[in-house]
Scaffold this motif. Structure first.
Motif, PDB file in Angstrom:
ATOM      1  N   ASP A  61       8.293  30.519  51.238  1.00 25.69           N
ATOM      2  CA  ASP A  61       9.506  29.711  51.360  1.00 25.69           C
ATOM      3  C   ASP A  61      10.735  30.591  51.561  1.00 25.69           C
ATOM      4  O   ASP A  61      11.689  30.186  52.235  1.00 25.69           O
ATOM      5  CB  ASP A  61       9.697  28.844  50.114  1.00 25.69           C
ATOM      6  CG  ASP A  61       8.877  27.572  50.137  1.00 25.69           C
ATOM      7  OD1 ASP A  61       8.446  27.166  51.235  1.00 25.69           O
ATOM      8  OD2 ASP A  61       8.659  26.979  49.059  1.00 25.69           O
ATOM      9  N   GLN A  62      10.726  31.804  50.995  1.00 25.34           N
ATOM     10  CA  GLN A  62      11.842  32.734  51.214  1.00 25.34           C
ATOM     11  C   GLN A  62      11.900  33.164  52.683  1.00 25.34           C
ATOM     12  O   GLN A  62      12.977  33.252  53.274  1.00 25.34           O
ATOM     13  CB  GLN A  62      11.705  33.979  50.320  1.00 25.34           C
ATOM     14  CG  GLN A  62      11.520  33.704  48.846  1.00 25.34           C
ATOM     15  CD  GLN A  62      12.580  32.809  48.258  1.00 25.34           C
ATOM     16  OE1 GLN A  62      13.775  32.955  48.535  1.00 25.34           O
ATOM     17  NE2 GLN A  62      12.147  31.858  47.439  1.00 25.34           N
ATOM     18  N   ILE A  63      10.732  33.435  53.272  1.00 26.31           N
ATOM     19  CA  ILE A  63      10.676  33.793  54.689  1.00 26.31           C
ATOM     20  C   ILE A  63      11.206  32.638  55.527  1.00 26.31           C
ATOM     21  O   ILE A  63      12.004  32.827  56.464  1.00 26.31           O
ATOM     22  CB  ILE A  63       9.238  34.153  55.111  1.00 26.31           C
ATOM     23  CG1 ILE A  63       8.765  35.412  54.377  1.00 26.31           C
ATOM     24  CG2 ILE A  63       9.155  34.369  56.635  1.00 26.31           C
ATOM     25  CD1 ILE A  63       7.328  35.794  54.669  1.00 26.31           C
ATOM     26  N   LYS A  64      10.762  31.460  55.202  1.00 26.36           N
ATOM     27  CA  LYS A  64      11.160  30.255  55.951  1.00 26.36           C
ATOM     28  C   LYS A  64      12.660  30.012  55.858  1.00 26.36           C
ATOM     29  O   LYS A  64      13.333  29.823  56.886  1.00 26.36           O
ATOM     30  CB  LYS A  64      10.369  29.066  55.391  1.00 26.36           C
ATOM     31  CG  LYS A  64      10.693  27.718  55.978  1.00 26.36           C
ATOM     32  CD  LYS A  64       9.620  26.703  55.631  1.00 26.36           C
ATOM     33  CE  LYS A  64       9.477  26.461  54.143  1.00 26.36           C
ATOM     34  NZ  LYS A  64      10.577  25.599  53.625  1.00 26.36           N
ATOM     35  N   ARG A  65      13.172  29.997  54.649  1.00 27.69           N
ATOM     36  CA  ARG A  65      14.575  29.645  54.443  1.00 27.69           C
ATOM     37  C   ARG A  65      15.527  30.728  54.925  1.00 27.69           C
ATOM     38  O   ARG A  65      16.495  30.456  55.647  1.00 27.69           O
ATOM     39  CB  ARG A  65      14.813  29.368  52.951  1.00 27.69           C
ATOM     40  CG  ARG A  65      16.250  28.965  52.605  1.00 27.69           C
ATOM     41  CD  ARG A  65      16.624  27.614  53.226  1.00 27.69           C
ATOM     42  NE  ARG A  65      15.744  26.586  52.746  1.00 27.69           N
ATOM     43  CZ  ARG A  65      15.921  25.916  51.587  1.00 27.69           C
ATOM     44  NH1 ARG A  65      16.936  26.213  50.810  1.00 27.69           N
ATOM     45  NH2 ARG A  65      15.087  24.969  51.244  1.00 27.69           N
ATOM     46  N   HIS A  66      15.272  31.965  54.549  1.00 27.31           N
ATOM     47  CA  HIS A  66      16.217  33.044  54.879  1.00 27.31           C
ATOM     48  C   HIS A  66      15.999  33.589  56.295  1.00 27.31           C
ATOM     49  O   HIS A  66      16.906  34.184  56.874  1.00 27.31           O
ATOM     50  CB  HIS A  66      16.117  34.162  53.848  1.00 27.31           C
ATOM     51  CG  HIS A  66      16.560  33.724  52.487  1.00 27.31           C
ATOM     52  ND1 HIS A  66      17.883  33.540  52.155  1.00 27.31           N
ATOM     53  CD2 HIS A  66      15.848  33.403  51.367  1.00 27.31           C
ATOM     54  CE1 HIS A  66      17.979  33.131  50.903  1.00 27.31           C
ATOM     55  NE2 HIS A  66      16.763  33.042  50.392  1.00 27.31           N
ATOM     56  N   GLY A  67      14.817  33.382  56.849  1.00 26.58           N
ATOM     57  CA  GLY A  67      14.573  33.772  58.229  1.00 26.58           C
ATOM     58  C   GLY A  67      14.931  32.691  59.227  1.00 26.58           C
ATOM     59  O   GLY A  67      14.967  32.939  60.436  1.00 26.58           O
ATOM     60  N   LEU A  68      15.180  31.474  58.730  1.00 23.33           N
ATOM     61  CA  LEU A  68      15.432  30.298  59.576  1.00 23.33           C
ATOM     62  C   LEU A  68      14.289  30.066  60.559  1.00 23.33           C
ATOM     63  O   LEU A  68      14.499  29.709  61.722  1.00 23.33           O
ATOM     64  CB  LEU A  68      16.768  30.421  60.314  1.00 23.33           C
ATOM     65  CG  LEU A  68      18.013  30.337  59.439  1.00 23.33           C
ATOM     66  CD1 LEU A  68      19.273  30.432  60.294  1.00 23.33           C
ATOM     67  CD2 LEU A  68      18.030  29.060  58.609  1.00 23.33           C
ATOM     68  N   PHE A  69      13.072  30.274  60.055  1.00 25.61           N
ATOM     69  CA  PHE A  69      11.875  29.950  60.822  1.00 25.61           C
ATOM     70  C   PHE A  69      11.322  28.623  60.307  1.00 25.61           C
ATOM     71  O   PHE A  69      11.240  28.411  59.094  1.00 25.61           O
ATOM     72  CB  PHE A  69      10.796  31.025  60.640  1.00 25.61           C
ATOM     73  CG  PHE A  69      11.252  32.422  60.949  1.00 25.61           C
ATOM     74  CD1 PHE A  69      11.643  32.769  62.229  1.00 25.61           C
ATOM     75  CD2 PHE A  69      11.285  33.394  59.961  1.00 25.61           C
ATOM     76  CE1 PHE A  69      12.064  34.059  62.529  1.00 25.61           C
ATOM     77  CE2 PHE A  69      11.690  34.685  60.238  1.00 25.61           C
ATOM     78  CZ  PHE A  69      12.090  35.023  61.527  1.00 25.61           C
ATOM     79  N   ASP A  70      10.947  27.739  61.223  1.00 24.12           N
ATOM     80  CA  ASP A  70      10.219  26.547  60.816  1.00 24.12           C
ATOM     81  C   ASP A  70       8.759  26.936  60.628  1.00 24.12           C
ATOM     82  O   ASP A  70       8.139  27.491  61.544  1.00 24.12           O
ATOM     83  CB  ASP A  70      10.327  25.445  61.871  1.00 24.12           C
ATOM     84  CG  ASP A  70      11.730  24.859  61.963  1.00 24.12           C
ATOM     85  OD1 ASP A  70      12.546  25.124  61.056  1.00 24.12           O
ATOM     86  OD2 ASP A  70      12.008  24.142  62.941  1.00 24.12           O
ATOM     87  N   ARG A 192      15.222  38.304  56.252  1.00 28.55           N
ATOM     88  CA  ARG A 192      16.462  38.550  56.997  1.00 28.55           C
ATOM     89  C   ARG A 192      16.285  39.620  58.075  1.00 28.55           C
ATOM     90  O   ARG A 192      16.826  39.501  59.184  1.00 28.55           O
ATOM     91  CB  ARG A 192      17.565  38.964  56.020  1.00 28.55           C
ATOM     92  CG  ARG A 192      18.058  37.825  55.144  1.00 28.55           C
ATOM     93  CD  ARG A 192      19.021  36.941  55.906  1.00 28.55           C
ATOM     94  NE  ARG A 192      19.531  35.863  55.088  1.00 28.55           N
ATOM     95  CZ  ARG A 192      20.637  35.194  55.354  1.00 28.55           C
ATOM     96  NH1 ARG A 192      21.368  35.509  56.425  1.00 28.55           N
ATOM     97  NH2 ARG A 192      21.026  34.199  54.589  1.00 28.55           N
ATOM     98  N   ALA A 193      15.530  40.668  57.756  1.00 33.24           N
ATOM     99  CA  ALA A 193      15.283  41.719  58.747  1.00 33.24           C
ATOM    100  C   ALA A 193      14.455  41.177  59.898  1.00 33.24           C
ATOM    101  O   ALA A 193      14.714  41.483  61.076  1.00 33.24           O
ATOM    102  CB  ALA A 193      14.573  42.899  58.092  1.00 33.24           C
ATOM    103  N   LEU A 194      13.457  40.364  59.592  1.00 34.34           N
ATOM    104  CA  LEU A 194      12.613  39.781  60.635  1.00 34.34           C
ATOM    105  C   LEU A 194      13.407  38.816  61.498  1.00 34.34           C
ATOM    106  O   LEU A 194      13.247  38.777  62.723  1.00 34.34           O
ATOM    107  CB  LEU A 194      11.424  39.074  59.990  1.00 34.34           C
ATOM    108  CG  LEU A 194      10.372  38.492  60.933  1.00 34.34           C
ATOM    109  CD1 LEU A 194       9.776  39.563  61.835  1.00 34.34           C
ATOM    110  CD2 LEU A 194       9.276  37.788  60.121  1.00 34.34           C
ATOM    111  N   ARG A 195      14.268  38.042  60.875  1.00 30.45           N
ATOM    112  CA  ARG A 195      15.147  37.139  61.635  1.00 30.45           C
ATOM    113  C   ARG A 195      15.999  37.918  62.630  1.00 30.45           C
ATOM    114  O   ARG A 195      16.119  37.540  63.798  1.00 30.45           O
ATOM    115  CB  ARG A 195      16.028  36.369  60.649  1.00 30.45           C
ATOM    116  CG  ARG A 195      17.144  35.548  61.284  1.00 30.45           C
ATOM    117  CD  ARG A 195      17.920  34.839  60.187  1.00 30.45           C
ATOM    118  NE  ARG A 195      19.193  34.325  60.653  1.00 30.45           N
ATOM    119  CZ  ARG A 195      20.088  33.729  59.865  1.00 30.45           C
ATOM    120  NH1 ARG A 195      19.828  33.581  58.569  1.00 30.45           N
ATOM    121  NH2 ARG A 195      21.228  33.282  60.360  1.00 30.45           N
TER     122      ARG A 195
END
Length: 215
Positions: A61-70, A192-195
């Motif tokens: 969920d952290q990846i999803k929310r902070h990366g803005l990935f669906d 965030r880095a991945l985003r």
């Protein structure tokens, strides 16, 4: 962007940058896990994550929310044995989905970095969508479990992800005493880095970010 341009992009499956929309679905079935994963790299942080491992759900969920990935992930695994197969295979499947969604990588920034604090913990994440898998971690955990979650599985998730997304990732916990905080700050920094790495560079939308002109 005008309404006509938006309608044209939808008709031709292009995103707002005029590039193919970056959505991918991967299904992975083994004797140990059955996983379906859909990712939209140009999303808003929506989706449902159900891996059968609650702490892993919280971290993704952290990846999803902070990366803005669906992200939509469903895993049915042999957690009656332990969580290992579900955690590792979820990382593998998510990595495959990211690799597929990235497509030819034209126009992306390629590199990303971020520092994320969580109370006493501070973690740095650096990402290179290089086409060369490599994970380098320095996380000095202070205990072996967070609840029922074995912290050894933390690296299994990231090895699975990195090796199947073909990216280089460095994760360094610079400070931290609480293992929950160490892990969560790592996932937030990574998101965030991945985003940043996946985002488009508006000055180079039609070029590969590599002097080799190939990945």
């Amino acid at each position: 962007m005008t309404a006509n341009a938006t309608e044209q992009n939808q008709a031709t499956n292009l995103n707002l940058y005029g590039r193919p929309e970056r959505i991918a679905t991967v299904e992975r079935i083994t004797a140990e896990t059955q996983i379906t994963c859909t990712v939209n790299l140009d999303g808003t942080g929506k989706g449902v994550v159900d891996t059968g491992v609650p702490f892993l759900d919280h971290m993704i969920d952290q990846i999803k929310r902070h990366g803005l990935f669906d992200l939509d992930i469903k895993c049915n695994g042999d957690t009656f044995i332990d969580d290992h197969h579900s955690v590792e295979d979820t990382g593998i499947t998510l990595g495959q989905a990211f690799n597929k969604a990235l497509g030819d990588k034209k126009g992306i920034r390629r590199y990303g970095h971020f520092y994320a604090p969580l109370d006493e913990s501070l973690t740095r994440a650096v990402v290179d969508l290089s086409g060369r898998p490599g994970l380098h971690m320095d996380i000095p955990f202070t205990r072996s479990h967070v609840g029922r979650f074995d912290v050894d599985l933390f690296s299994e998730f990231f090895y699975g992800f990195v090796n199947h997304s073909w990216m280089t990732v460095h994760l360094d916990n610079l400070k931290g005493k609480n293992s929950h905080h160490q892990i969560e700050s790592t996932f937030k920094a990574f998101a965030r880095a991945l985003r940043m790495a996946c985002e488009y560079d508006e000055r180079a939308l039609n070029t590969l970010p590599s002097t080799k002109e190939a990945f």
